[in-house]
Design an enzyme around this catalytic site. Structure first.
Site, PDB file in Angstrom:
ATOM      1  N   HIS A  34       0.836  -1.203   0.000  1.00 30.10           N
ATOM      2  CA  HIS A  34       0.000   0.000   0.000  1.00 30.10           C
ATOM      3  C   HIS A  34       0.875   1.260   0.000  1.00 30.10           C
ATOM      4  O   HIS A  34       0.580   2.236  -0.698  1.00 30.10           O
ATOM      5  CB  HIS A  34      -0.901   0.035   1.236  1.00 30.10           C
ATOM      6  CG  HIS A  34      -1.866  -1.120   1.346  1.00 30.10           C
ATOM      7  ND1 HIS A  34      -1.711  -2.139   2.252  1.00 30.10           N
ATOM      8  CD2 HIS A  34      -2.996  -1.411   0.659  1.00 30.10           C
ATOM      9  CE1 HIS A  34      -2.707  -3.007   2.128  1.00 30.10           C
ATOM     10  NE2 HIS A  34      -3.506  -2.589   1.162  1.00 30.10           N
ATOM     11  N   GLN A  64     -18.334  -6.407  -0.569  1.00 28.19           N
ATOM     12  CA  GLN A  64     -17.489  -7.189  -1.470  1.00 28.19           C
ATOM     13  C   GLN A  64     -17.043  -8.519  -0.869  1.00 28.19           C
ATOM     14  O   GLN A  64     -16.322  -9.274  -1.515  1.00 28.19           O
ATOM     15  CB  GLN A  64     -16.285  -6.374  -1.931  1.00 28.19           C
ATOM     16  CG  GLN A  64     -15.202  -6.177  -0.874  1.00 28.19           C
ATOM     17  CD  GLN A  64     -14.140  -5.229  -1.370  1.00 28.19           C
ATOM     18  OE1 GLN A  64     -14.363  -4.029  -1.529  1.00 28.19           O
ATOM     19  NE2 GLN A  64     -12.952  -5.749  -1.636  1.00 28.19           N
ATOM     20  N   GLY A 153      -3.289  -1.718  -7.288  1.00 31.50           N
ATOM     21  CA  GLY A 153      -2.164  -2.646  -7.345  1.00 31.50           C
ATOM     22  C   GLY A 153      -2.337  -3.726  -8.400  1.00 31.50           C
ATOM     23  O   GLY A 153      -3.434  -4.263  -8.582  1.00 31.50           O
ATOM     24  N   LYS A 155      -1.221  -6.525  -7.942  1.00 29.88           N
ATOM     25  CA  LYS A 155      -1.435  -7.723  -7.127  1.00 29.88           C
ATOM     26  C   LYS A 155      -2.837  -8.298  -7.377  1.00 29.88           C
ATOM     27  O   LYS A 155      -3.032  -9.502  -7.437  1.00 29.88           O
ATOM     28  CB  LYS A 155      -1.241  -7.332  -5.658  1.00 29.88           C
ATOM     29  CG  LYS A 155      -1.925  -8.184  -4.623  1.00 29.88           C
ATOM     30  CD  LYS A 155      -1.177  -9.457  -4.381  1.00 29.88           C
ATOM     31  CE  LYS A 155      -1.649 -10.232  -3.185  1.00 29.88           C
ATOM     32  NZ  LYS A 155      -3.076 -10.302  -2.976  1.00 29.88           N
TER      33      LYS A 155
HETATM   34  P1  AMP Z   1      -6.688  -3.890  -0.185  1.00 32.46           P
HETATM   35  O1  AMP Z   1      -6.467  -3.001   1.003  1.00 32.46           O
HETATM   36  O2  AMP Z   1      -6.121  -5.252  -0.022  1.00 32.46           O
HETATM   37  O3  AMP Z   1      -8.086  -3.837  -0.711  1.00 32.46           O
HETATM   38  O4  AMP Z   1      -5.789  -3.266  -1.333  1.00 32.46           O
HETATM   39  C1  AMP Z   1      -5.797  -1.902  -1.647  1.00 32.46           C
HETATM   40  C2  AMP Z   1      -4.907  -1.693  -2.850  1.00 32.46           C
HETATM   41  O5  AMP Z   1      -3.596  -2.151  -2.557  1.00 32.46           O
HETATM   42  C3  AMP Z   1      -5.376  -2.497  -4.080  1.00 32.46           C
HETATM   43  O6  AMP Z   1      -5.231  -1.676  -5.240  1.00 32.46           O
HETATM   44  C4  AMP Z   1      -4.417  -3.663  -4.093  1.00 32.46           C
HETATM   45  O7  AMP Z   1      -4.223  -4.195  -5.392  1.00 32.46           O
HETATM   46  C5  AMP Z   1      -3.147  -3.021  -3.575  1.00 32.46           C
HETATM   47  N1  AMP Z   1      -2.208  -4.014  -3.029  1.00 32.46           N
HETATM   48  C6  AMP Z   1      -2.476  -5.035  -2.169  1.00 32.46           C
HETATM   49  N2  AMP Z   1      -1.365  -5.774  -1.956  1.00 32.46           N
HETATM   50  C7  AMP Z   1      -0.381  -5.219  -2.697  1.00 32.46           C
HETATM   51  C8  AMP Z   1       1.004  -5.525  -2.913  1.00 32.46           C
HETATM   52  N3  AMP Z   1       1.592  -6.561  -2.317  1.00 32.46           N
HETATM   53  N4  AMP Z   1       1.720  -4.738  -3.753  1.00 32.46           N
HETATM   54  C9  AMP Z   1       1.124  -3.669  -4.372  1.00 32.46           C
HETATM   55  N5  AMP Z   1      -0.164  -3.321  -4.211  1.00 32.46           N
HETATM   56  C10 AMP Z   1      -0.913  -4.080  -3.393  1.00 32.46           C
END
Ligand code: AMP
Length: 280
Positions: A34, A64, A153, A155
């Site tokens: 993040h 979601q 991300g 990811k």
């Molecule tokens: P989340 O909080 O898991 O919903 O993710 C929020 C954002 O962070 C999303 O755009 C994810 O794709 C991104 N994200 C999660 N893990 C990673 C990672 N390891 N590297 C880069 N971006 C990430």
């Protein structure tokens, strides 16, 4: 850095008319992945002279989650999250409660799902309703924050394609920017859910990034899929999918650009990862 918990306050502190910030939506339990997205958004805001800088949202979106248990146990670390946002250069954090995002007296629209969300055997097949919830919350956050650019991300590769398609379909003037996947030493993609892995499971989970590396020695998508599956099953991971698809449409495709995508379970923890794929 300013913390807002209500969208009314957000509207008060941001430029009237919007489009003066770069946005990073998150569900909190923030890690270095993040932080890298936030740093990227800060750089975009600086390069494009956006007065409101980088806005980060922290909101665990109930719509979601297709498993209630996954929602209730989702890690919450707000104090550490705020420090991480500040250190990465965010100007504003919007950390609302459910009522602020989904007021009971106001229906919040679920936009039409782009076709890329419902490709067979990928996320939607395994997590029904997941992308409907993602599109609902991202559209709502876009409407409240009104960014000029938003960083997501790689990811979550399918999510990135879904958001790109939704933004295009809605004709929102928002530049969707991709941030590369940040990994732990050894290759495991960072994820808020990694805290649920025991030390042994963390070792076994390395099979996911190793399977992606293995796939690079294959000459065809079908061979790559076989190699990935065998690497994952060797380490006793329950494979949900291990596929090579067209990188943007996510349809099976003979010619590229291709993306290798994996989802696998270790007990109650579901992990996803992906990489570029080219025939060897
Ligand atoms: P989340 O909080 O898991 O919903 O993710 C929020 C954002 O962070 C999303 O755009 C994810 O794709 C991104 N994200 C999660 N893990 C990673 C990672 N390891 N590297 C880069 N971006 C990430």
């Amino acid at each position: 850095m300013i913390l807002c918990t209500r969208h009314k306050d957000l509207a008060r502190i941001m430029a009237p008319g919007g489009r003066r910030c770069a946005f990073v939506p998150t569900m909190g339990a923030l890690h270095e992945g993040h932080a890298s997205l936030i740093r990227k958004a800060v750089a975009v805001a600086r390069d494009r002279n956006l007065d409101d800088g980088c806005v980060v949202s922290i909101f665990v979106n109930p719509t979601q989650f297709n498993e209630q248990a996954d929602f209730t146990r989702y890690p919450k670390t707000i104090e550490a999250d705020l420090s991480l946002c500040e250190a990465a250069g965010a100007s504003v954090v919007y950390a609302p409660g459910v009522e602020d995002v989904y007021p009971t007296d106001e229906g919040v629209e679920v936009p039409p799902l782009p076709a890329v969300a419902t490709r067979p055997s990928l996320e939607d097949a395994l997590r029904p309703g997941h992308f409907a919830g993602v599109c609902q919350v991202v559209k709502r956050l876009f409407d409240l924050v009104r960014p000029l650019a938003a960083v997501f991300g790689e990811k979550d590769w399918q999510q990135l394609q879904v958001i790109r398609a939704m933004t295009r379909d809605l004709r929102y003037p928002i530049d969707i920017i991709a941030g590369e996947t940040i990994r732990e030493q050894g290759g495991l993609a960072m994820s808020s859910r990694n805290v649920f892995l025991s030390p042994e499971d963390r070792q076994r989970a390395l099979a996911i990034s190793q399977a992606l590396c293995e796939s690079w020695s294959a000459k065809t998508p079908a061979d790559a899929e076989r190699l990935m599956r065998s690497e994952l099953e060797k380490r006793d991971l329950a494979v949900e999918y291990a596929v090579v698809r067209h990188a943007e449409s996510l349809e099976p495709a003979a010619s590229g650009p291709h993306r290798a995508l994996i989802a696998a379970r270790m007990g109650s923890v579901r992990l996803i990862d992906n990489s570029e794929w080219r025939p060897a």
